[in-house]
Design an enzyme around this catalytic site. Structure first.
Site, PDB file in Angstrom:
ATOM      1  N   ARG A  46       0.828  -1.225   0.000  1.00  0.00           N
ATOM      2  CA  ARG A  46       0.000   0.000   0.000  1.00  0.00           C
ATOM      3  C   ARG A  46       0.854   1.264   0.000  1.00  0.00           C
ATOM      4  O   ARG A  46       0.425   2.310  -0.469  1.00  0.00           O
ATOM      5  CB  ARG A  46      -0.944  -0.013   1.210  1.00  0.00           C
ATOM      6  CG  ARG A  46      -2.067   0.970   1.057  1.00  0.00           C
ATOM      7  CD  ARG A  46      -3.009   1.165   2.251  1.00  0.00           C
ATOM      8  NE  ARG A  46      -3.222   0.024   3.077  1.00  0.00           N
ATOM      9  CZ  ARG A  46      -2.648  -0.130   4.286  1.00  0.00           C
ATOM     10  NH1 ARG A  46      -1.815   0.782   4.771  1.00  0.00           N
ATOM     11  NH2 ARG A  46      -2.899  -1.189   5.008  1.00  0.00           N
TER      12      ARG A  46
ATOM     13  N   ASP B 229      -6.613  23.374  -8.111  1.00  0.00           N
ATOM     14  CA  ASP B 229      -6.823  22.303  -9.089  1.00  0.00           C
ATOM     15  C   ASP B 229      -6.173  22.782 -10.384  1.00  0.00           C
ATOM     16  O   ASP B 229      -6.693  23.656 -11.068  1.00  0.00           O
ATOM     17  CB  ASP B 229      -8.325  22.052  -9.263  1.00  0.00           C
ATOM     18  CG  ASP B 229      -8.613  20.885 -10.208  1.00  0.00           C
ATOM     19  OD1 ASP B 229      -7.768  20.601 -11.085  1.00  0.00           O
ATOM     20  OD2 ASP B 229      -9.692  20.270 -10.087  1.00  0.00           O
TER      21      ASP B 229
ATOM     22  N   TYR C  98     -14.868  22.436 -10.461  1.00  0.00           N
ATOM     23  CA  TYR C  98     -15.328  21.153 -11.006  1.00  0.00           C
ATOM     24  C   TYR C  98     -16.489  20.654 -10.135  1.00  0.00           C
ATOM     25  O   TYR C  98     -16.392  20.695  -8.894  1.00  0.00           O
ATOM     26  CB  TYR C  98     -14.140  20.199 -10.942  1.00  0.00           C
ATOM     27  CG  TYR C  98     -14.325  18.819 -11.498  1.00  0.00           C
ATOM     28  CD1 TYR C  98     -14.654  18.616 -12.828  1.00  0.00           C
ATOM     29  CD2 TYR C  98     -14.127  17.702 -10.688  1.00  0.00           C
ATOM     30  CE1 TYR C  98     -14.793  17.337 -13.337  1.00  0.00           C
ATOM     31  CE2 TYR C  98     -14.257  16.424 -11.186  1.00  0.00           C
ATOM     32  CZ  TYR C  98     -14.593  16.247 -12.516  1.00  0.00           C
ATOM     33  OH  TYR C  98     -14.721  14.976 -13.013  1.00  0.00           O
TER      34      TYR C  98
ATOM     35  N   LYS D  31      -6.197  13.107 -17.012  1.00  0.00           N
ATOM     36  CA  LYS D  31      -6.270  13.989 -18.176  1.00  0.00           C
ATOM     37  C   LYS D  31      -4.918  14.027 -18.903  1.00  0.00           C
ATOM     38  O   LYS D  31      -4.513  13.055 -19.492  1.00  0.00           O
ATOM     39  CB  LYS D  31      -6.752  15.379 -17.741  1.00  0.00           C
ATOM     40  CG  LYS D  31      -7.975  15.337 -16.805  1.00  0.00           C
ATOM     41  CD  LYS D  31      -9.233  14.843 -17.476  1.00  0.00           C
ATOM     42  CE  LYS D  31     -10.382  14.524 -16.531  1.00  0.00           C
ATOM     43  NZ  LYS D  31     -10.789  15.567 -15.618  1.00  0.00           N
TER      44      LYS D  31
HETATM   45  C1  LIG Z   1     -11.658  15.431 -14.469  1.00  0.00           C
HETATM   46  C2  LIG Z   1     -11.343  16.474 -13.487  1.00  0.00           C
HETATM   47  C3  LIG Z   1     -11.141  16.144 -12.159  1.00  0.00           C
HETATM   48  C4  LIG Z   1     -11.359  14.760 -11.607  1.00  0.00           C
HETATM   49  O1  LIG Z   1     -10.529  13.806 -12.117  1.00  0.00           O
HETATM   50  P1  LIG Z   1     -10.943  12.241 -12.144  1.00  0.00           P
HETATM   51  O2  LIG Z   1      -9.687  11.552 -12.375  1.00  0.00           O
HETATM   52  O3  LIG Z   1     -11.961  12.120 -13.247  1.00  0.00           O
HETATM   53  O4  LIG Z   1     -11.568  11.934 -10.808  1.00  0.00           O
HETATM   54  C5  LIG Z   1     -10.774  17.152 -11.290  1.00  0.00           C
HETATM   55  N1  LIG Z   1     -10.633  18.420 -11.710  1.00  0.00           N
HETATM   56  C6  LIG Z   1     -10.833  18.778 -12.973  1.00  0.00           C
HETATM   57  C7  LIG Z   1     -10.636  20.189 -13.373  1.00  0.00           C
HETATM   58  C8  LIG Z   1     -11.208  17.829 -13.916  1.00  0.00           C
HETATM   59  O5  LIG Z   1     -11.446  18.194 -15.174  1.00  0.00           O
END
Ligand SMILES: *Cc1c(COP(=O)(O)O)cnc(C)c1O
Length: 392
Positions: free
Chosen positions: A56, A182, A110, A207
């Protein structure tokens, strides 16, 4: 500092992690065996960072990706990996907030970040105030005795407002308030968060880091001051990432500078073309003047990315659906940052509470992939023909 291409190729590839293999290989593990009871006893403790202890806590596969993300963020102490971007956001917030505290959350965040604030955090007795993405230094007026953290996302999800990060950070620092960003859209290549004073920088590695729409992954990169609480909270939550997923993240990362350059160039070409069309009311691309905060974008960001939105000049739900359904190269689906282009309808007015969203028409979000922009533009022309036909 080296160029972006060089940085992503070299990041995290310590010889201890790679054993000389070019892409750090997959080390899968749960049990780690010790030579003796004395060895087992000596291995424990809180700080197992970078030491084999138990699956882990990771193996060189995860450490290599975490190190790479730390190296890409000048001023960072360390990075923790999570099984999704949302898991990363949750751990980061839980590492700084306790019952009775208040969170300031940007109104353009988000949507799952809002849900976390309005759900789990609220249930734990943590209050959230949503603020205008364009608030800048005005954030100082919202900081009260209970305020412990300011959460930023720039550009905003769906609507792409660019926040004045240095102004918000200065106001927060003056009152001892932690800032979280973020940074999924820009990545540390386009926006070095810690150089701007951010304490915790969050990425949905799902992403651009992975870039191929085939893995869920998140990360939080911390300063020296915020790392111990982030690490302990994440350990207590049992957060861990599979070695195969971390390996996909490392593999994607090597081409990220190249991909981002293409995404950014192509997205700008498509956005500029959309600006010339009668079917379009407004293009919300951080580099273009109709997008709130575009001057800040040109001041703070070193480049663009491939995600933006535009408003159709009229019609409603049915006409917008006719436009999107007629597209061939743009897939219809959530997420973004992969090599394929995507188009989805988005409705920010449903989520906003601090400042009502005043749209000029139905909004469409585009993820510009790695196809040729001329082909994407031809596809969008097909969409506009269908939109005109639907309007009659
Ligand atoms: C997609 C996204 C997330 C979340 O990511 P996941 O891997 O889908 O949980 C967080 N912040 C932004 C700006 C996003 O576009």
């Amino acid at each position: 500092m080296s160029g972006d291409g060089t940085r992503v190729v070299r990041a995290g590839r310590r010889p201890e992690w790679t054993q000389g293999i070019v892409n750090p290989p997959v080390w899968r593990a749960s049990t780690i065996l010790y030579d003796s009871v004395a060895d087992l006893r000596a291995s424990g403790g809180r700080d197992t960072h970078h030491r084999l202890f138990y699956g882990r806590r990771g193996t060189p596969t995860q450490w290599s990706l975490a190190d790479a993300l730390t190296e890409l963020e000048p001023g960072a102490e360390a990075t923790f990996l999570y099984p999704s971007g949302v898991a990363a956001i949750a751990a980061a917030l839980l590492s700084v907030l306790s019952p009775g505290d208040e969170l300031l959350l940007v109104d353009s965040a988000y949507d799952p970040t809002r849900n976390l604030a309005n759900g789990l955090l609220k249930r734990m007795g943590i209050a959230t105030r949503f603020y205008d993405p364009m608030i800048g230094a005005g954030i100082a007026d919202l900081i009260g005795p209970a305020t412990k953290a300011v959460f930023l996302e720039s550009p905003g999800s769906l609507t792409f407002e660019v926040q004045d990060i240095p102004a918000i950070v200065a106001a927060a620092k003056a009152r001892g308030v932690v800032t979280l960003l973020d940074n999924t859209w820009a990545t540390p290549l386009r926006l070095p968060a810690m150089a701007l004073g951010i304490d915790l920088s969050i990425l949905a590695c799902t992403k651009y880091i992975s870039g191929h729409s085939d893995v869920m992954l998140g990360s939080v990169t911390a300063t020296k001051a915020t790392w111990p609480a982030l690490r302990d909270t994440s350990f207590q939550l049992g957060q861990t990432v599979g070695a195969d997923d971390a390996w996909l993240g490392s593999r994607g990362l090597r081409t990220m500078a190249l991909r981002l350059d293409h995404h950014a160039r192509s997205a700008l070409a498509v956005a500029e073309w959309l600006q010339t069309r009668d079917e379009v009311a407004r293009v919300l691309h951080p580099a273009l003047p109709d997008c709130p905060g575009s001057a800040i974008f040109h001041r703070d960001f070193t480049g663009g990315a491939g995600l933006f939105a535009f408003e159709l000049a009229g019609g409603g739900e049915a006409e917008r659906a006719a436009f999107i359904d007629a597209l061939d190269l743009f897939g219809i689906g959530y997420s973004w940052g992969g090599f394929e282009s995507l188009a989805i309808p988005v409705d920010p007015a449903r989520h906003r509470t601090a400042v009502p969203w005043e749209g000029k028409g139905p909004l469409v979000r585009l993820n510009i992939g790695l196809e040729d922009s001329a082909d994407l533009i031809a596809d969008l022309e097909r969409g506009f023909a269908a939109w005109r036909a639907a309007r009659g």
